[in-house]
Design a protein around this motif. Structure first.
Motif, short mmCIF file in Angstrom:
data_model
loop_
_atom_site.label_atom_id
_atom_site.label_comp_id
_atom_site.label_asym_id
_atom_site.label_seq_id
_atom_site.Cartn_x
_atom_site.Cartn_y
_atom_site.Cartn_z
N ALA A 189 0.84 -1.20 0.00
CA ALA A 189 0.00 0.00 0.00
C ALA A 189 0.87 1.25 0.00
CB ALA A 189 -0.91 0.01 1.22
N ASP A 190 0.44 2.25 -0.75
CA ASP A 190 1.16 3.51 -0.85
C ASP A 190 0.15 4.64 -0.65
OD1 ASP A 190 3.89 4.73 -2.09
OD2 ASP A 190 2.15 5.91 -2.72
N HIS A 191 0.39 5.52 0.34
CA HIS A 191 -0.51 6.63 0.64
C HIS A 191 0.19 7.95 0.28
CE1 HIS A 191 -2.75 3.65 2.91
NE2 HIS A 191 -1.66 3.40 3.61
N ASP A 192 -0.34 8.66 -0.68
CA ASP A 192 0.25 9.91 -1.15
C ASP A 192 -0.57 11.09 -0.60
OD1 ASP A 192 1.65 11.84 -2.43
OD2 ASP A 192 1.00 11.32 -4.46
N TRP A 193 -0.10 11.69 0.49
CA TRP A 193 -0.77 12.84 1.11
C TRP A 193 -0.27 14.13 0.46
CZ3 TRP A 193 -4.11 12.95 5.49
CH2 TRP A 193 -4.33 11.71 6.11
N LYS A 194 -1.18 14.99 0.06
CA LYS A 194 -0.86 16.34 -0.42
C LYS A 194 -1.63 17.33 0.44
CE LYS A 194 0.29 15.21 -5.22
NZ LYS A 194 0.24 13.73 -5.06
N ILE A 195 -0.91 18.28 1.06
CA ILE A 195 -1.51 19.16 2.05
C ILE A 195 -1.41 20.61 1.59
CG2 ILE A 195 -1.35 19.97 4.45
CD1 ILE A 195 -0.05 17.12 4.97
N ASP A 196 -2.55 21.30 1.60
CA ASP A 196 -2.63 22.72 1.31
C ASP A 196 -2.90 23.43 2.63
OD1 ASP A 196 -3.31 25.29 0.61
OD2 ASP A 196 -4.75 24.74 -0.94
N GLY A 197 -1.92 24.21 3.12
CA GLY A 197 -2.05 24.86 4.42
C GLY A 197 -3.24 25.78 4.55
N GLY A 198 -3.90 26.10 3.45
CA GLY A 198 -5.11 26.91 3.51
C GLY A 198 -4.82 28.33 3.92
N GLU A 199 -5.74 28.91 4.69
CA GLU A 199 -5.60 30.31 5.09
C GLU A 199 -6.07 30.48 6.54
OE1 GLU A 199 -9.87 31.81 3.31
OE2 GLU A 199 -8.05 32.04 2.11
N GLY A 200 -5.55 31.47 7.20
CA GLY A 200 -5.93 31.72 8.58
C GLY A 200 -4.84 32.50 9.30
N PHE A 201 -4.98 32.65 10.60
CA PHE A 201 -4.02 33.44 11.38
C PHE A 201 -2.78 32.64 11.76
CE2 PHE A 201 -8.17 35.42 12.31
CZ PHE A 201 -7.91 36.65 11.76
N SER A 202 -2.89 31.32 11.84
CA SER A 202 -1.74 30.51 12.23
C SER A 202 -0.81 30.30 11.04
CB SER A 202 -2.20 29.14 12.77
OG SER A 202 -2.92 28.46 11.78
#
Length: 226
Positions: free
Chosen positions: A45-58
């Motif tokens: 099994a291969d899990h390819d996570w792609k993360i978009d930090g989005g927007e906000g104060f942090s």
């Protein structure tokens, strides 16, 4: 992964078409009818996570993680074949039992813990094959239904998001060898894929992520016709 599945399928074909079966292959076998059986093998099994930090104060960052794992698996199946000369077409249902849990860490921005768990998956597939005596060479493709859950647990706020991946696709091929009128041995390699997207919502930010999961399944089994 797709190349791995193709190579494994070729090895399975070679293993079951050794000279020891040459005389048997000269006969004529009737592949028509219902059958049931079981398989055992190995899944990567291969899990390819792609993360978009989005927007906000942090503080947020984009990034990706690519964890992988492998396990033994077993499956139960049933199907039906229709034969017209050397052409064999039919359908097959199966369910594979697995026990995956992969945890990894994304350290961008506020950071997040990523988890993928899978207990099994089923497929509904069509099969088309070429019968050469008591050998059946086949290709297969269809719908995959997964018992797969991804968890995104952010350090910020915190925000946790659970996503259950349910629908995907599957394709592959292999060979089946009839050893008697009603019993056959089979070897195949199939690739299954699931793709899920979601957003983890916190008080001060939104993190978007996608997870593409690919499974390479190499297995051998026994079919009984009735």
């Amino acid at each position: 992964m797709k190349k791995t599945a193709a190579a494994a399928s070729a090895l399975a074909l070679g293993a079951l078409t050794t000279p020891a079966y040459a005389d048997e292959a000269a006969g004529n076998h009737d592949w028509k009818g219902f059958y049931a059986g079981a398989t055992a093998g190995h899944t990567s099994a291969d899990h390819d996570w792609k993360i978009d930090g989005g927007e906000g104060f942090s503080a947020t960052e984009d990034g990706s993680k690519h964890p992988s794992e492998s396990r033994a698996q077993g499956a139960l199946l049933m199907g039906y074949n229709h034969q017209d000369g050397a052409l064999v077409v039919g359908g097959e249902l199966d369910y594979s039992l697995l026990n995956f849990e992969e945890n990894t860490r994304f350290d961008g921005g506020e950071g997040a813990d990523l988890r993928s768990k899978m207990h099994g998956f089923g497929t509904v597939r069509g099969r088309v094959g070429y019968a050469a005596g008591n050998l059946l060479y086949f290709a297969t493709a269809g719908l995959a239904i997964g018992d797969l859950k991804h968890t995104y647990n952010s350090d910020g706020s915190p925000a946790t998001k659970h996503v259950s991946a349910t629908l995907g696709w599957v394709a592959g091929g292999g060979v089946e060898l009839a050893v008697s009128e009603n019993v056959s041995l089979t070897g195949e390699a199939v690739y299954a894929a699931f793709d899920e997207s979601a957003t983890a919502v916190g008080p001060f930010f939104n993190d978007k992520f996608t997870v593409e999961t690919g499974l390479v399944n190499i297995r051998v089994g026994l079919h009984v016709r009735f």
